[in-house]
Design a protein around this motif. Structure first.
Motif, short mmCIF file in Angstrom:
data_model
loop_
_atom_site.label_atom_id
_atom_site.label_comp_id
_atom_site.label_asym_id
_atom_site.label_seq_id
_atom_site.Cartn_x
_atom_site.Cartn_y
_atom_site.Cartn_z
N LEU A 38 -18.56 -105.69 50.87
CA LEU A 38 -17.63 -105.69 50.18
C LEU A 38 -17.20 -104.27 50.52
CD1 LEU A 38 -17.20 -104.47 47.13
CD2 LEU A 38 -19.60 -103.71 47.20
N TRP A 39 -17.51 -103.93 51.73
CA TRP A 39 -16.56 -102.40 52.83
C TRP A 39 -15.59 -103.52 53.19
CZ3 TRP A 39 -17.96 -97.56 53.69
CH2 TRP A 39 -16.77 -96.95 54.64
N ALA A 40 -15.27 -104.04 53.25
CA ALA A 40 -13.92 -105.19 54.44
C ALA A 40 -13.06 -105.71 52.57
CB ALA A 40 -14.15 -106.41 53.90
N THR A 41 -13.69 -105.18 52.10
CA THR A 41 -12.20 -104.75 50.35
C THR A 41 -11.04 -103.08 51.01
OG1 THR A 41 -13.64 -103.32 48.48
CG2 THR A 41 -14.07 -106.20 48.83
N ASN A 42 -11.60 -102.43 51.78
CA ASN A 42 -11.21 -101.14 52.04
C ASN A 42 -11.35 -100.58 50.67
OD1 ASN A 42 -10.65 -101.79 54.58
ND2 ASN A 42 -9.26 -102.98 54.17
N ASP A 43 -12.00 -100.58 49.95
CA ASP A 43 -12.08 -99.91 48.54
C ASP A 43 -13.15 -98.08 48.50
OD1 ASP A 43 -13.08 -98.88 45.74
OD2 ASP A 43 -12.25 -100.56 44.36
N GLU A 44 -12.77 -97.37 48.55
CA GLU A 44 -13.78 -96.62 48.97
C GLU A 44 -14.82 -96.32 47.54
OE1 GLU A 44 -11.04 -93.03 51.55
OE2 GLU A 44 -11.31 -93.07 49.75
N VAL B 41 -13.28 -106.29 42.48
CA VAL B 41 -14.55 -105.55 42.92
C VAL B 41 -15.96 -104.75 42.02
CG1 VAL B 41 -14.42 -103.02 44.42
CG2 VAL B 41 -12.39 -104.78 44.75
N TYR B 42 -15.12 -104.59 40.99
CA TYR B 42 -16.45 -103.48 40.05
C TYR B 42 -17.36 -104.62 40.19
CZ TYR B 42 -18.20 -100.22 36.54
OH TYR B 42 -19.14 -99.52 36.20
N THR B 43 -17.14 -106.13 39.88
CA THR B 43 -18.59 -107.15 39.86
C THR B 43 -19.76 -107.16 40.98
OG1 THR B 43 -16.85 -108.43 38.29
CG2 THR B 43 -19.18 -109.17 39.35
N LYS B 44 -18.75 -106.80 42.20
CA LYS B 44 -19.03 -106.61 43.47
C LYS B 44 -20.13 -105.22 43.16
CE LYS B 44 -15.84 -109.88 46.77
NZ LYS B 44 -16.86 -110.71 46.64
N ARG B 45 -19.21 -104.55 43.35
CA ARG B 45 -20.10 -103.74 43.42
C ARG B 45 -21.44 -103.61 42.71
NH1 ARG B 45 -16.03 -98.74 41.88
NH2 ARG B 45 -18.07 -97.67 42.16
N LEU B 46 -21.39 -103.26 41.42
CA LEU B 46 -22.67 -103.30 40.67
C LEU B 46 -23.72 -104.50 41.25
CD1 LEU B 46 -21.30 -102.58 36.70
CD2 LEU B 46 -22.38 -100.86 39.46
N CYS C 8 -22.08 -98.99 49.11
CA CYS C 8 -22.10 -100.04 50.58
C CYS C 8 -23.10 -98.66 51.02
CB CYS C 8 -21.31 -100.58 51.44
SG CYS C 8 -20.03 -101.15 50.91
N LEU C 9 -23.09 -97.32 50.54
CA LEU C 9 -23.46 -97.04 51.33
C LEU C 9 -25.28 -96.10 50.73
CD1 LEU C 9 -23.04 -94.59 53.59
CD2 LEU C 9 -22.50 -92.79 52.09
#
Length: 222
Positions: A174-180, A149-154, A186-187
């Protein structure tokens, strides 16, 4: 295996041995907070400088590229081998003149390799490009598609900066990972791109209701 590849392999083995001594039973589950204390980063950087500035980048064996990515992954706290801590400022590396061609070689190998700390470093460095060619765009998407998820975030931050086609699809994935914390990325991507104000408001409203004060504070500031 040539002399340079052998030296890189030996450096990887020595670092791996040191890490096992430092982290003990937690090795393999650690976050790298002690890695920067290794005494031989200078020697490793000199070896990788030769690779990064080489014009013969395609000649490296896959096993050597594995070793190089391992060394990059363990150096993330320093941000020198891959200059990912300053994503909007060139160069790609603080230890050498890392060519675009060699950066691409590293990205291609990272995409087909297992998850590691090198992935998000490479993904974040796409900020440094003024624009993305089709090949670079595909590489960045490939990094985004990795599991961590951290790779996806950056990677999403870089995708948003360049306003790639179908950006909204990557945001919703990415939102679908449910990681706030990923939700904050995403925002931010929605704000930077302006691609969907309705979705921005929907995500922001949900994050403002988080039980985590830090999430709420960050959502308010976006």
């Amino acid at each position: 295996m040539n002399t340079l590849e052998q030296e890189i392999c030996e450096s990887r083995i020595e670092l791996d041995k040191w890490l096992r001594e430092i982290y003990g039973d937690s090795y393999g589950n650690f976050h790298g907070e002690n890695d920067i204390g290794y005494d031989h980063w200078d020697r490793i950087e000199k070896l990788l400088k030769k690779v990064f500035e080489s014009e013969n980048h395609h000649a490296l064996a896959d096993s050597c590229l594995d070793d190089i990515l391992f060394l990059i992954s363990r150096s993330d706290e320093g941000g020198r081998i891959i200059a990912w801590l300053h994503p909007n400022v060139k160069p790609l590396s603080h230890i050498a003149d890392l060519t675009i061609e060699n950066f691409i070689v590293l990205c291609k190998h990272a995409i087909k390799s297992g998850e590691d700390f090198c992935d998000y470093q490479l993904a974040y460095c796409f900020h440094k490009f003024d624009s993305l060619s089709k090949d670079l765009e595909e590489l960045l998407i490939g990094l985004f598609k990795k599991d961590a998820v951290y790779t996806k975030r950056l990677a999403l931050e870089s995708l948003a900066k360049h306003r790639v086609p179908n950006l909204e699809n990557y945001i919703t994935e990415l939102w679908a990972t449910n990681d706030e914390w990923a939700g904050l990325n995403c925002l931010d991507a929605l704000k930077v791109s302006g691609c969907n104000d309705e979705l921005f408001n929907k995500y922001r409203e949900k994050l403002l209701k988080s039980n985590d004060e830090h999430i709420r504070t960050n959502a308010e500031s976006i």
